[in-house]
Design an enzyme around this catalytic site. Structure first.
Site, PDB file in Angstrom:
ATOM      1  N   CYS A 147      61.519   5.545  39.780  1.00  0.00           N
ATOM      2  CA  CYS A 147      61.988   4.476  40.667  1.00  0.00           C
ATOM      3  C   CYS A 147      61.888   4.889  42.130  1.00  0.00           C
ATOM      4  CB  CYS A 147      63.434   4.127  40.335  1.00  0.00           C
ATOM      5  SG  CYS A 147      63.617   3.284  38.750  1.00  0.00           S
ATOM      6  N   SER A 196     101.613  -8.738   5.365  1.00  0.00           N
ATOM      7  CA  SER A 196     100.291  -8.877   5.970  1.00  0.00           C
ATOM      8  C   SER A 196      99.829  -7.552   6.561  1.00  0.00           C
ATOM      9  CB  SER A 196     100.317  -9.930   7.086  1.00  0.00           C
ATOM     10  OG  SER A 196      99.129  -9.881   7.844  1.00  0.00           O
ATOM     11  N   LEU A 240      92.812  10.276  13.984  1.00  0.00           N
ATOM     12  CA  LEU A 240      93.165  10.064  15.387  1.00  0.00           C
ATOM     13  C   LEU A 240      93.972  11.238  15.931  1.00  0.00           C
ATOM     14  CD1 LEU A 240      94.140   6.304  15.177  1.00  0.00           C
ATOM     15  CD2 LEU A 240      92.220   7.216  16.481  1.00  0.00           C
ATOM     16  N   GLU A 283      66.452  -0.632  40.123  1.00  0.00           N
ATOM     17  CA  GLU A 283      65.758  -0.718  41.410  1.00  0.00           C
ATOM     18  C   GLU A 283      64.493  -1.570  41.303  1.00  0.00           C
ATOM     19  OE1 GLU A 283      67.319   3.596  41.078  1.00  0.00           O
ATOM     20  OE2 GLU A 283      66.758   1.947  39.743  1.00  0.00           O
ATOM     21  N   ARG A 301      83.248  -3.057  18.809  1.00  0.00           N
ATOM     22  CA  ARG A 301      82.283  -2.677  17.776  1.00  0.00           C
ATOM     23  C   ARG A 301      80.871  -3.133  18.117  1.00  0.00           C
ATOM     24  NH1 ARG A 301      85.307  -4.503  12.142  1.00  0.00           N
ATOM     25  NH2 ARG A 301      86.959  -2.901  12.121  1.00  0.00           N
ATOM     26  N   CYS A 304      65.800   7.528  39.849  1.00  0.00           N
ATOM     27  CA  CYS A 304      65.135   8.569  39.059  1.00  0.00           C
ATOM     28  C   CYS A 304      63.838   8.990  39.746  1.00  0.00           C
ATOM     29  CB  CYS A 304      64.878   8.089  37.639  1.00  0.00           C
ATOM     30  SG  CYS A 304      63.691   6.733  37.512  1.00  0.00           S
ATOM     31  N   TRP A 342      97.900  -6.960   8.922  1.00  0.00           N
ATOM     32  CA  TRP A 342      97.596  -6.997  10.342  1.00  0.00           C
ATOM     33  C   TRP A 342      98.832  -6.739  11.181  1.00  0.00           C
ATOM     34  CZ3 TRP A 342      92.708  -6.561  10.698  1.00  0.00           C
ATOM     35  CH2 TRP A 342      91.851  -7.239   9.811  1.00  0.00           C
ATOM     36  N   ARG A 365      82.276  -9.092  13.946  1.00  0.00           N
ATOM     37  CA  ARG A 365      82.166 -10.444  13.402  1.00  0.00           C
ATOM     38  C   ARG A 365      82.702 -11.451  14.418  1.00  0.00           C
ATOM     39  NH1 ARG A 365      84.004  -7.093   9.536  1.00  0.00           N
ATOM     40  NH2 ARG A 365      86.200  -7.764   9.645  1.00  0.00           N
TER      41      ARG A 365
END
Length: 368
Positions: free
Chosen positions: A87, A171, A304, A55, A187, A78, A173, A210
Site C-alpha cells: 500500500c 428453564s 472458564l 488505503e 459466534r 504495509c 436459560w 442462528r
C-alpha cells in the site's frame, strides 16, 4: 501535535474499519480517510481477506485528485508483497502531502518500514493519533503476532447471586432473548467457538450462529482429554457440514472411537495433556497455527475458570440476569466466582441487554 481535525478523521477511519469485522481475519481491520482542503475526498476500509486494503479502496474512491492531501489510516501502510501489492507504494504514487497513522504495524514484515518509506519519499508522517482506540481495533491481530495464540473472548451468563446454570426442571436459560441474540452475533464473527466436554455432555449444543448474518463460519472446538463426546451428539452429526474439532490426549486420539469420529468428518487433534486435562496454552497455539485469530469460549465453568486462572482470557462478555437462583444444586462454581473476585481488569464497560446487564471486561493490556 495532532489537531482536532486529525482526531476526528482518525476516529472516522477507525469507525470505517469495523465494517471488515469477521471478514478480514487473520488480517487486521483497517480504515482510511483522505482529506484535502479540510474536506473528505475519499474513504475506504479493508473489506475482506485477500481483497484490496483500506488505503487502496480509499484512493479508488477519491472524488478528486489526492495530490497534496492528507491520508488518515488506522494502521501503518504495509510495505511488503502479500495477497496484495504494498500500500505504501500506492500512497507515494498518489502524491499525498501527509500521512497520519494511529499505530505502527506489529507485524515483523512491516513494523515501521512503511513509515520510513513514506518519509524517504518526502511525505510528512504523524504517528499515534487515537492510538488507544486503534490498538483495541487490532487487538486480535496483535495478540496472535505477539503471543502466538488467538485473542480469547470468554462468555458466560449468570444470575445476580453468581449461578451459571439453573436447577433441574427449570428453564435452562439464565439470560434473556436479547442477550442470547448478542451471543449469536459473537459466534457469527469469530474463527472458533470453544467448549469443554462437560458442556457437550450436559447440553448437547450446536454452537452455531442462528438468526443473524454470518460473517465467517466458526469451527466448533471441544476440549476433551478422554474423548467422552458422544458419537450421537449434535456436533458430531453435523460435522460434515460445519468444521468440528475435538482436541484430546495422545492416547485418546488413536482409539477406535477416534477412528469412527474421523470417518464422520470430525477432526481429532492430539494435544499435550496431563491427567487427561488438555494443556490450554498448547491448545491455543494449535488454533493459532491453523490461522485462528478470534475464539469465543462458552464454557462451562471449569474451562472458564482454568483459562482465567492461567491469564489466557483477553476479554469477557458477562451477562448478568436479574434473577436469584439460590443453592441446592451442584452447578455453582465457587472457583470461578473466587477467580473473578481476584481479577484486575484494565477496562470495564456495561450496558443494558434486554432486562440483563452486559459487562464487557478487558483483562489484558493493549500494546501501543
Amino acid at each position: 501535535m495532532p489537531t482536532s481535525l486529525d482526531r476526528r478523521m482518525m476516529q472516522r477511519a477507525i469507525d470505517l474499519a469495523m465494517g471488515g469485522q469477521g471478514r478480514v481475519e487473520p488480517n487486521p481491520m483497517v480504515g482510511c480517510v483522505i482529506v484535502r482542503g479540510g474536506r473528505v475526498i475519499g474513504e475506504g476500509f479493508h473489506r475482506r481477506f485477500g481483497g484490496a486494503h483500506a488505503e487502496i479502496n480509499a484512493l479508488r474512491s477519491c472524488s478528486t485528485s489526492p495530490r497534496g492531501a492528507t491520508v488518515y489510516v488506522s494502521l501503518e501502510p504495509c510495505c511488503h508483497h502479500g495477497k496484495t501489492p504494498p500500500c505504501v507504494d500506492a500512497v507515494v504514487e498518489a502524491g499525498v502531502r501527509r500521512v497520519v497513522a494511529a499505530l505502527r504495524d506489529p507485524n515483523p514484515s512491516v513494523r515501521g518500514r512503511g513509515l520510513r518509506r513514506l518519509r524517504q519519499a518526502g511525505i510528512r508522517v504523524t504517528v499515534g493519533v487515537e492510538s488507544a482506540a486503534a490498538a483495541e481495533l487490532i487487538a486480535p491481530f496483535s495478540t496472535r503476532i505477539r503471543l502466538h495464540r488467538p485473542y480469547v473472548i470468554a462468555k458466560w451468563a449468570q444470575s445476580l447471586d453468581g449461578w451459571l446454570t439453573t436447577p433441574a426442571g427449570v428453564s435452562p436459560w439464565i439470560s434473556c432473548p436479547e442477550s442470547r441474540r448478542r451471543v449469536h452475533h459473537l459466534r457469527a464473527r469469530v474463527d472458533a467457538v470453544v467448549v469443554g466436554v462437560g458442556t457437550v455432555l450436559a447440553d448437547d449444543p450446536r454452537l452455531t450462529p442462528r438468526g443473524v448474518t454470518v460473517h465467517r463460519e466458526a469451527a466448533r472446538v471441544v476440549l476433551d482429554g478422554r474423548l467422552r463426546t458422544p458419537e450421537d451428539a449434535r456436533l458430531i452429526r453435523s460435522a460434515r457440514r460445519i468444521p468440528t474439532l475435538i482436541i484430546t490426549s495422545k492416547r485418546a486420539s488413536t482409539s477406535a472411537k477416534a477412528v469412527r469420529m474421523r470417518r464422520r468428518g470430525v477432526e481429532i487433534i492430539e494435544c499435550a495433556s496431563r491427567k487427561n486435562r488438555i494443556a490450554l496454552d498448547a491448545c491455543l497455539c494449535i488454533l493459532a497455527e491453523r490461522g485462528m485469530t478470534n475464539v469465543l469460549v462458552e464454557g462451562g465453568a471449569t474451562l472458564l475458570a482454568a483459562l482465567l486462572r492461567a491469564n489466557l482470557v483477553d476479554e469477557a462478555y458477562v451477562f448478568v440476569a436479574p434473577k436469584l437462583i439460590g443453592g441446592g444444586t451442584e452447578v455453582h462454581s465457587p472457583s470461578l466466582t473466587q477467580i473473578c473476585a481476584e481479577l484486575k481488569p484494565h477496562e470495564v464497560r456495561s450496558e443494558p441487554s434486554g432486562v440483563d446487564v452486559l459487562y464487557q471486561i478487558r483483562l489484558t493490556s493493549l500494546p501501543k
